[in-house]
Design an enzyme around this catalytic site. Sequence first.
Site, PDB file in Angstrom:
ATOM      1  N   HIS A  72      42.314  34.712  30.907  1.00 28.43           N
ATOM      2  CA  HIS A  72      42.594  36.111  31.227  1.00 28.43           C
ATOM      3  C   HIS A  72      44.078  36.257  31.556  1.00 28.43           C
ATOM      4  CE1 HIS A  72      38.347  37.842  32.191  1.00 28.43           C
ATOM      5  NE2 HIS A  72      38.370  37.118  31.090  1.00 28.43           N
ATOM      6  N   TYR A 200      38.686  45.693  39.330  1.00 30.41           N
ATOM      7  CA  TYR A 200      38.459  45.942  40.748  1.00 30.41           C
ATOM      8  C   TYR A 200      38.544  47.453  40.962  1.00 30.41           C
ATOM      9  CZ  TYR A 200      39.363  40.959  41.635  1.00 30.41           C
ATOM     10  OH  TYR A 200      39.315  39.585  41.660  1.00 30.41           O
ATOM     11  N   PRO A 292      35.856  37.050  49.029  1.00 27.35           N
ATOM     12  CA  PRO A 292      35.972  36.740  47.598  1.00 27.35           C
ATOM     13  C   PRO A 292      36.884  37.673  46.816  1.00 27.35           C
ATOM     14  CG  PRO A 292      33.881  37.832  48.059  1.00 27.35           C
ATOM     15  CD  PRO A 292      34.519  37.572  49.383  1.00 27.35           C
ATOM     16  N   LYS A 296      39.835  33.234  45.758  1.00 25.89           N
ATOM     17  CA  LYS A 296      40.586  32.101  46.297  1.00 25.89           C
ATOM     18  C   LYS A 296      39.732  30.954  46.829  1.00 25.89           C
ATOM     19  CE  LYS A 296      44.413  33.708  45.207  1.00 25.89           C
ATOM     20  NZ  LYS A 296      44.615  33.291  43.838  1.00 25.89           N
ATOM     21  N   TYR A 384      47.627  36.071  42.697  1.00 27.64           N
ATOM     22  CA  TYR A 384      46.348  36.013  41.991  1.00 27.64           C
ATOM     23  C   TYR A 384      46.248  34.771  41.103  1.00 27.64           C
ATOM     24  CZ  TYR A 384      42.068  37.968  40.000  1.00 27.64           C
ATOM     25  OH  TYR A 384      40.748  38.170  39.641  1.00 27.64           O
TER      26      TYR A 384
END
Length: 389
Positions: A72, A200, A292, A296, A384
Amino acid sequence: MRTQVVIIGSGPSGLILGELLHKAGIDAVILDRVNRDYILGRIRAGVLETGTVGLMDEIGCGARMHRKGLIHEGVELSFSGRRCRIDLAGLTSSTVMVYGQTELTRDLMDHRESHGATTIYNAADVTPHDFDGDRPYVTYEKDGTTHRIDCDFIAGCDGYHGPSRAAVEGRGLETHEMVYPFGWLGVLADVPPAHEELIYANHPRGFALCSQRSLTRSRYYVQVPLDDRVEAWSDDAFWDELRRRVPADIAEAVVTGPSIEKSIAPLRSFVAEPLTFGRLFLVGDAGHIVPPTGAKGLNLAASDVHYLFEGLRDFYLDTSRAGIDAYSARALSRIWKAERFSWWMTKLMHRFPEDGDFGQKIQEAELDYLAGSIAAQTALAENYVGLPY
């Protein structure tokens, strides 16, 4: 029995550490209270940082991951009727890989078995002893008999409820914790993902996440009150609620199906300090837990393993204690940065009614700033994909 390192816990952190030690010629035995099938039946995370992928490659265990994992290059945020794509690859020259933790664990177990390394399953009442001195050992019960393993070091990779952290209670352990006022209701289903990247969503009804495990298996979440019950949610009710919270085109693309697994996970942040107690080291969830939201948990455990392995390798190959003495400080420096990012992402994307109108306006301003600032997007992207070890 005697070995150089006893590893308590055969999740990813324990297995990765075991394989790194094996490759360096350092003997290790892994103990776990349950069996292989039970471990592989647990549903866990599936987004791997660059560093975690690198560790799998380093131990020669990444072939299936590279065949089946999904690279991704970005991630999307949805809020106030807007979409903001964070270009991970463009902003950091790095990516993440979607590959289920269960599959990663299977690869590690198979690799360990292929070279005959010792893993003892169904080991009850595992207990570390004398780790304050030079001759630690671990006892456990199996088949009605008490067994003892003498060792040089003990790596506690056994999670929050394991015996390693329990063994250091009252020995100078300090804990820091934040419990969030909601949980994630998650559904796993054998349906294609609604989008090629993770989404998200911040919505007035609450947070939602469109995630995936493969091109044919999806993982979706919605924010729910802590006192909610799984039994109150039919599959149809979940799909309806998810579609209310995500962008219209994504809602239309959601393919529904029967849930394979459905659960509610509470969210919390937790850190134990220090991580070193004589010759016992806390690793992964034994020393820290993150919500979550920032993906991580597994990745932070992998970075702990990296630091601990470097210390153990230097001890055995160069007779230097510098690495093991520095393990706690090195690991905690990265842990707190990941805790900060996970807390920030959680505050950014979830609804906190207790923060009032002012808090809501601040959140909206933060999202608006993020959408218009390359610097802010770069900071998100750097965290990220994973900070360097």
